[in-house]
Design a protein around this motif. Sequence first.
Motif, mmCIF file in Angstrom:
data_model
loop_
_atom_site.group_PDB
_atom_site.id
_atom_site.type_symbol
_atom_site.label_atom_id
_atom_site.label_comp_id
_atom_site.label_asym_id
_atom_site.label_seq_id
_atom_site.Cartn_x
_atom_site.Cartn_y
_atom_site.Cartn_z
ATOM 1 N N ASN A 25 0.831 -1.208 0.000
ATOM 2 C CA ASN A 25 0.000 0.000 0.000
ATOM 3 C C ASN A 25 0.867 1.261 0.000
ATOM 4 O O ASN A 25 0.586 2.228 -0.710
ATOM 5 N N ALA A 26 1.907 1.229 0.821
ATOM 6 C CA ALA A 26 2.805 2.401 0.882
ATOM 7 C C ALA A 26 3.455 2.659 -0.471
ATOM 8 O O ALA A 26 3.542 3.805 -0.945
ATOM 9 N N ILE A 27 3.916 1.598 -1.122
ATOM 10 C CA ILE A 27 4.537 1.740 -2.442
ATOM 11 C C ILE A 27 3.515 2.186 -3.484
ATOM 12 O O ILE A 27 3.783 3.042 -4.327
ATOM 13 N N LYS A 28 2.327 1.616 -3.401
ATOM 14 C CA LYS A 28 1.287 1.898 -4.394
ATOM 15 C C LYS A 28 0.870 3.374 -4.370
ATOM 16 O O LYS A 28 0.605 3.974 -5.416
ATOM 17 N N TYR A 29 0.792 3.949 -3.165
ATOM 18 C CA TYR A 29 0.251 5.310 -3.037
ATOM 19 C C TYR A 29 1.327 6.365 -2.773
ATOM 20 O O TYR A 29 1.029 7.447 -2.276
ATOM 21 N N THR A 30 2.572 6.034 -3.078
ATOM 22 C CA THR A 30 3.665 6.994 -2.953
ATOM 23 C C THR A 30 4.316 7.184 -4.329
ATOM 24 O O THR A 30 4.544 6.207 -5.045
ATOM 25 N N LEU A 31 4.599 8.414 -4.687
ATOM 26 C CA LEU A 31 5.204 8.701 -5.990
ATOM 27 C C LEU A 31 6.617 8.112 -6.063
ATOM 28 O O LEU A 31 7.260 7.876 -5.028
ATOM 29 N N PRO A 32 7.125 7.874 -7.271
ATOM 30 C CA PRO A 32 8.468 7.261 -7.427
ATOM 31 C C PRO A 32 9.560 7.991 -6.661
ATOM 32 O O PRO A 32 10.506 7.369 -6.174
ATOM 33 N N GLU A 33 9.456 9.312 -6.554
ATOM 34 C CA GLU A 33 10.491 10.065 -5.842
ATOM 35 C C GLU A 33 10.181 10.197 -4.355
ATOM 36 O O GLU A 33 10.885 10.907 -3.609
ATOM 37 N N GLY A 34 9.154 9.530 -3.892
ATOM 38 C CA GLY A 34 8.745 9.624 -2.492
ATOM 39 C C GLY A 34 9.619 8.815 -1.553
ATOM 40 O O GLY A 34 10.637 8.235 -1.946
ATOM 41 N N LYS A 35 9.189 8.742 -0.272
ATOM 42 C CA LYS A 35 9.994 8.082 0.764
ATOM 43 C C LYS A 35 9.096 7.187 1.618
ATOM 44 O O LYS A 35 7.973 7.559 1.973
ATOM 45 N N ILE A 36 9.604 6.005 1.939
ATOM 46 C CA ILE A 36 8.900 5.055 2.813
ATOM 47 C C ILE A 36 9.863 4.661 3.925
ATOM 48 O O ILE A 36 11.011 4.320 3.673
ATOM 49 N N GLU A 37 9.382 4.719 5.172
ATOM 50 C CA GLU A 37 10.213 4.386 6.325
ATOM 51 C C GLU A 37 9.568 3.269 7.142
ATOM 52 O O GLU A 37 8.343 3.207 7.271
ATOM 53 N N ILE A 38 10.417 2.396 7.706
ATOM 54 C CA ILE A 38 9.956 1.336 8.595
ATOM 55 C C ILE A 38 10.695 1.478 9.917
ATOM 56 O O ILE A 38 11.925 1.578 9.941
ATOM 57 N N LYS A 39 9.944 1.528 11.013
ATOM 58 C CA LYS A 39 10.541 1.665 12.346
ATOM 59 C C LYS A 39 10.087 0.507 13.231
ATOM 60 O O LYS A 39 8.920 0.107 13.199
ATOM 61 N N LEU A 40 11.022 -0.001 14.017
ATOM 62 C CA LEU A 40 10.744 -1.101 14.932
ATOM 63 C C LEU A 40 11.130 -0.667 16.339
ATOM 64 O O LEU A 40 12.190 -0.082 16.548
ATOM 65 N N SER A 41 10.271 -0.955 17.324
ATOM 66 C CA SER A 41 10.563 -0.550 18.699
ATOM 67 C C SER A 41 9.891 -1.514 19.678
ATOM 68 O O SER A 41 9.068 -2.350 19.282
ATOM 69 N N VAL A 42 10.278 -1.381 20.942
ATOM 70 C CA VAL A 42 9.697 -2.199 22.014
ATOM 71 C C VAL A 42 9.192 -1.281 23.113
ATOM 72 O O VAL A 42 9.869 -0.320 23.496
ATOM 73 N N GLU A 43 7.996 -1.584 23.609
ATOM 74 C CA GLU A 43 7.436 -0.820 24.721
ATOM 75 C C GLU A 43 6.810 -1.792 25.705
ATOM 76 O O GLU A 43 5.804 -2.435 25.411
ATOM 77 N N LYS A 44 7.455 -1.941 26.855
ATOM 78 C CA LYS A 44 7.014 -2.884 27.880
ATOM 79 C C LYS A 44 6.931 -4.298 27.300
ATOM 80 O O LYS A 44 7.932 -4.843 26.870
ATOM 81 N N GLU A 45 5.744 -4.910 27.272
ATOM 82 C CA GLU A 45 5.608 -6.302 26.831
ATOM 83 C C GLU A 45 5.175 -6.415 25.375
ATOM 84 O O GLU A 45 4.863 -7.511 24.899
ATOM 85 N N ASN A 46 5.147 -5.299 24.648
ATOM 86 C CA ASN A 46 4.736 -5.298 23.244
ATOM 87 C C ASN A 46 5.862 -4.802 22.343
ATOM 88 O O ASN A 46 6.736 -4.041 22.783
ATOM 89 N N TRP A 47 5.831 -5.225 21.105
ATOM 90 C CA TRP A 47 6.733 -4.664 20.114
ATOM 91 C C TRP A 47 5.908 -3.960 19.037
ATOM 92 O O TRP A 47 4.790 -4.357 18.738
#
Length: 393
Positions: A25-47
């Motif tokens: 979805n992110a790729i589909k709705y972002t222009l070729p010159e656009g930017k996509i970021e993925i972030k991973l984190s942990v908070e207490k007992e969830n990620w």
Amino acid sequence: MPEAPITAWVDLDKMDKILNNLLSNAIKYTLPEGKIEIKLSVEKENWQLEVSDNGIGIPEKAQKNIFKPFFRAENAGNLPETGMGIGLLHTRQLIRQLGGEVTFTSKENQGTTFRISLPCSYEHFPANSYILEKDIPFTREEARVAKKIPGQSSILVVEDNAELRQLLRQVLMDKYHMYEAGNGVDALELLKEITPELIISDIMMPAMNGYDFCKEVKLNKETSHIPVILLSVLDEKEDIRKGCELGADNYIIKPFEPSILKLTVENTIATRQALRKSLVFPLEQEVEEELTTNPLDKAFIDEVISIIDKNIKDMDFSIGELCREMAMSRSSFYNKLKILTNESPNGFIRLVRLNRAAKILSEKRYLSIAEVSYAVGIGDEKYFSTIFKKSLE
């Protein structure tokens, strides 16, 4: 990315689908010159996982509807990329099955961020879905193989749209074993190898449409007993009538509510099972016309009974001989008879023999038990008495 490694229990197959949908979805709705970021984190007992883009965004008035089936925002509909509008619904269902939740923020023409939060531990998984021993090998390929649970009903989904097939599988897979085909031609080939309890078929498909596929299923002696639910955007009375005339057992119009589809499937299978139970008729009764929903099924049962009757005195009459006279393979014959009558071939032959014995006794021919037993092809008088009494209980 966090500095330290994250240890968490995940379902690889479900996570693969979740990430694939969010990233596509992110790729589909972002222009070729656009930017996509993925972030991973942990908070207490969830990620947590965030997928952000600076694409077209979601209009504010459309944001309350994005998890509804078959919904696409107006600005998404203007793009050349196509979609059914069920990907996000499916993604949220998968995330909730993993004990998590998904949220999002978005501004039109600025971008969208989806955040998923999942527990790190394994307690949210069903008790029978994981193995704690670390030395047992488990591969990604094995995770994708669906093994049929003994006694579990199976469903064949025939749909050319992969996204909709995925939704149907997700809605039904918790209770049913799922088979899939992309069109009617492939489905007919698959039916040579499997015997599902139900078929769900789209109508508008390449190679062979749903109407022609349904007709082929209902006119084939080996598959005519399988209930068919047609699924289509065609909602005119003429379209529905055509499906019913071809033997379809139910007709569901898109877009549909998953809960309604689930109930329709359950009721269709339950109705067929009720017919199957009633077909195991009392000894003093014949098979009734209304016990089968398809004339071919009634003709099939009548033919089987006729062949057994013709050989009723033959103690050595076998399933192999019965299959040859029916011009069917042993596996096809077994599957069809079992689904229609809830009896194995041996069980059904015995049932017909006992039915004929009951007729002889009711006509008061004053024959001994031994004579009746031999007249219906059961050579052991004691065995005959035992199973006859049991059938009357």
